[in-house]
Design an enzyme around this catalytic site. Structure first.
Site, PDB file in Angstrom:
ATOM      1  CB  VAL A  82      -0.957   0.014   1.216  1.00 33.72           C
ATOM      2  CG1 VAL A  82      -1.852   1.246   1.139  1.00 33.72           C
ATOM      3  CG2 VAL A  82      -1.789  -1.252   1.269  1.00 33.72           C
ATOM      4  CE  LYS A  83       4.120   4.884  -5.065  1.00 33.43           C
ATOM      5  NZ  LYS A  83       4.141   5.063  -6.525  1.00 33.43           N
ATOM      6  CB  ILE A  84       1.048   5.652   2.864  1.00 31.93           C
ATOM      7  CG1 ILE A  84       0.431   4.265   3.081  1.00 31.93           C
ATOM      8  CG2 ILE A  84       0.485   6.689   3.821  1.00 31.93           C
ATOM      9  CD1 ILE A  84      -1.057   4.241   3.210  1.00 31.93           C
TER      10      ILE A  84
END
Ligand code: G3P
Length: 216
Positions: A82-84
């Site tokens: 998951v890219k945050i």
């Protein structure tokens, strides 16, 4: 160094995977929008195509919303990362996801101090955007060098994923510095393979091969 491809185009991903050199994929909202397809559908397809890590980015910016989105993304496949975004609430989300065993890629990193905080939050990957730093007159690769130095001092597990790569020069620097990963557009992957002297040399060898006497 691991090589990821930076695209959401399934055709490009298949082509790169066919070379047998692809370790993973990164996407971002711009790349997903370019496909004209729903994000979940595209990510599901990419995850089935590539066994390595596939980064999909959250589209919201508050702690609660990012966490909800992150959990939905993580449910797509085991290889989703998951890219945050590197904002205060983003770092809080990274800490929560890390404790839940969900892998994260902290994106939009432009300084070594931001990278240090992402590592302290437990990020799996940190993505310094070297090309965009170069665009505004900084040396993007200097930031990567400083991040690697800091991570080494404190023995952080976070992997440095060099992003916004625009040229083979960026890749060469990343490898010489010992960066863990670089994510490349397909064009740069092809540029790494090609050398004009290889083409000229092969042309000559083939011309000479035609002159070799055949056994009688
Ligand atoms: O995926 C993040 C990063 O690689 C974007 O690159 O070329 O849009 O600066 P670029």
């Amino acid at each position: 160094m691991k090589i990821f491809i930076d695209t959401a185009d399934v055709g490009e991903i298949s082509e790169a995977a066919g070379l047998g050199l692809l370790d993973g994929v990164t996407t971002n909202p711009t790349l997903i929008a370019r496909t004209g397809r729903p994000m979940r559908e595209v990510l599901t397809e990419i995850c089935a195509l590539v066994p390595g890590p596939v980064s999909g980015e959250v589209l919201s910016t508050t702690y609660d919303e990012m966490l909800k989105e992150a959990r939905e993304l993580a449910a797509i496949a085991d290889n989703i990362v998951v890219k945050i975004p590197l904002i205060a609430d983003g770092l809080r989300v990274v800490r929560t996801l890390t404790e839940a065993g969900i892998k994260t890629n902290v994106t939009l990193c432009f300084s070594p101090l931001q990278a240090a905080l992402a590592a302290k939050a437990g990020a799996t990957y940190i993505s310094p955007f070297v090309g965009r730093l170069d665009d505004v007159g900084h040396e993007g690769m200097d930031v990567v060098d400083q991040i690697l130095e800091i991570y080494d001092h404190y023995d952080f597990d976070t992997q440095v994923l060099v992003a916004s790569v625009r040229s083979p020069g960026h890749v060469l620097h990343a490898m010489r510095m010992g960066a863990h990963v670089a994510t490349l557009p397909l064009k740069v992957i092809h540029q790494l393979i090609k050398h004009p002297l290889t083409d000229v040399g092969l042309e000559r060898f083939l011309a000479d091969a035609a002159k070799i006497a055949k056994p009688k």
